[in-house]
Design an enzyme around this catalytic site. Sequence first.
Site, PDB file in Angstrom:
ATOM      1  N   ASP A 192     -11.952  -4.365  -6.907  1.00 57.08           N
ATOM      2  CA  ASP A 192     -11.792  -5.653  -6.244  1.00 57.08           C
ATOM      3  C   ASP A 192     -12.392  -5.594  -4.846  1.00 57.08           C
ATOM      4  O   ASP A 192     -11.901  -4.857  -3.993  1.00 57.08           O
ATOM      5  CB  ASP A 192     -10.299  -5.983  -6.162  1.00 57.08           C
ATOM      6  N   ASP A 242     -15.774 -12.331  -2.967  1.00 51.28           N
ATOM      7  CA  ASP A 242     -14.644 -11.680  -3.619  1.00 51.28           C
ATOM      8  C   ASP A 242     -14.865 -11.573  -5.119  1.00 51.28           C
ATOM      9  O   ASP A 242     -14.750 -12.563  -5.841  1.00 51.28           O
ATOM     10  CB  ASP A 242     -13.373 -12.480  -3.313  1.00 51.28           C
TER      11      ASP A 242
END
Length: 413
Positions: A120, A299
């Site tokens: 992530d 992201d």
Amino acid sequence: MYFSLALILASLPFLTAAVPLSESPASRGIAIPITKRGNSFNGVPDTSKLQSGIRRSVSKIQRGFTAYERNTGVAHPLSRSIKHVGRDSGSDPLTDDNALRWYGTISVGTPAVSFTVDFDTGSSDLFLPSSKCGSSCSGHKAYDPNASSTAHDLYTTFSLAYGDGSTATGEQFTDVVSIAGLTAKSQTLGAATQYSSGFSIDNLPADGLMGMAFQSISGYKAPPLFQTLISEGVVTTQVFGFKFATSGSELFLGGTNSALYTGDFTWLSLTLEGYWQASFDSISVDGTSVVESTAAIFDSGTTQIVGDPVGIANIFKQISGARAAPQYGDGTYTIPCSFDTPISIDVGGKTVSISPASFSLGPVSQNSSTCIAGAAADKTLTGDFWILGDVFLQNVYTAWDVGGSRIGFATLA
Ligand SMILES: *[C@@H]1O[C@H](CO)[C@@H](O)[C@H](O)[C@H]1NC(C)=O
Ligand SMILES: *[C@@H]1O[C@H](CO)[C@@H](O)[C@H](O)[C@H]1NC(C)=O
């Protein structure tokens, strides 16, 4: 206050099968194939899961702002860009957590034990279930520091509160962590003694999570794995590259894979080393600029392009047949599945076209000609920053330059 760590996991990409494609020296980089796991059934997106993913992405960002302030002593400049509004009752079920994911394998300890983790770019900490975790971690493989001769107990706990009031708690250790044959000798990781329902095996197929942003938003105040690989001299090129696509996706550690892009990179300097945060120039629809230069958080853990309600409405005004579709979740829009309106985002002077296929997340129901759109509004956002998730990242090769404090974009080969 903390925000939900479950929110972090909600929209995390997973990587699968972290098998090195080659055994080339680390200085030349290591490639890892990654595979997308969808949140759809027969091609129909699960809108409740997408919706909870939007909320969780924003809450994840908010939690990082809090960690940033705790770690640095100053407020994150964007932290006032999220309005505090009441939670949407029912729209954010923590157990309903199966957004788009990518997952992959790392190995931890001596002897090495393999675990699957999310990668992530919107968080910075690594954690796994502890062997002391009871039923809340069942189905996941557990990390047992007592079985690892290289584990060191930091005698420090971590505790993160969830949006629904439940918590994840655990203990911090350092241990040997390897990814694709690159080994960090002393990496801080959390061994969770309790997982909330958002981490249950049904909701989180991977064992744990690996953050790829910067130390300033780390809940442990510790370097993320890639930064440890740098400081220990394991990777010399302080860059990792991602290609996210329906097939042929790849994470490349220690450089970029020149077979996967053409031409040069266009670079954006980060405004702050916390998230991967930089400003885009504009968002255009059908040749008309509808959103001016704004900060963005890049992201990989967010599925959609997420913005404030006004900015998002301005995008959809330019798309024929687009409609606000709150019945599929607050802030959601639909578009005709036949949609082919050109949408592009300019980053550092480079125009990244968002392909219609990536902007359409699939029909609202089987055989429907109405599709869920790849951009959505979150009402807590004020418009001071956007989150550019997978819908953007799938359209460009990205270079995440940790050493140069910048993010690069190149045309996919
Ligand atoms: C490791 O062993 C010690 C001593 O037996 C025990 O107190 C501790 O709970 C164990 N840790 C884990 C994570 O199992
Ligand atoms: C969708 O179309 C297929 C092929 O025409 C058909 O077999 C199926 O029953 C349809 N499904 C629905 C829900 O209408």
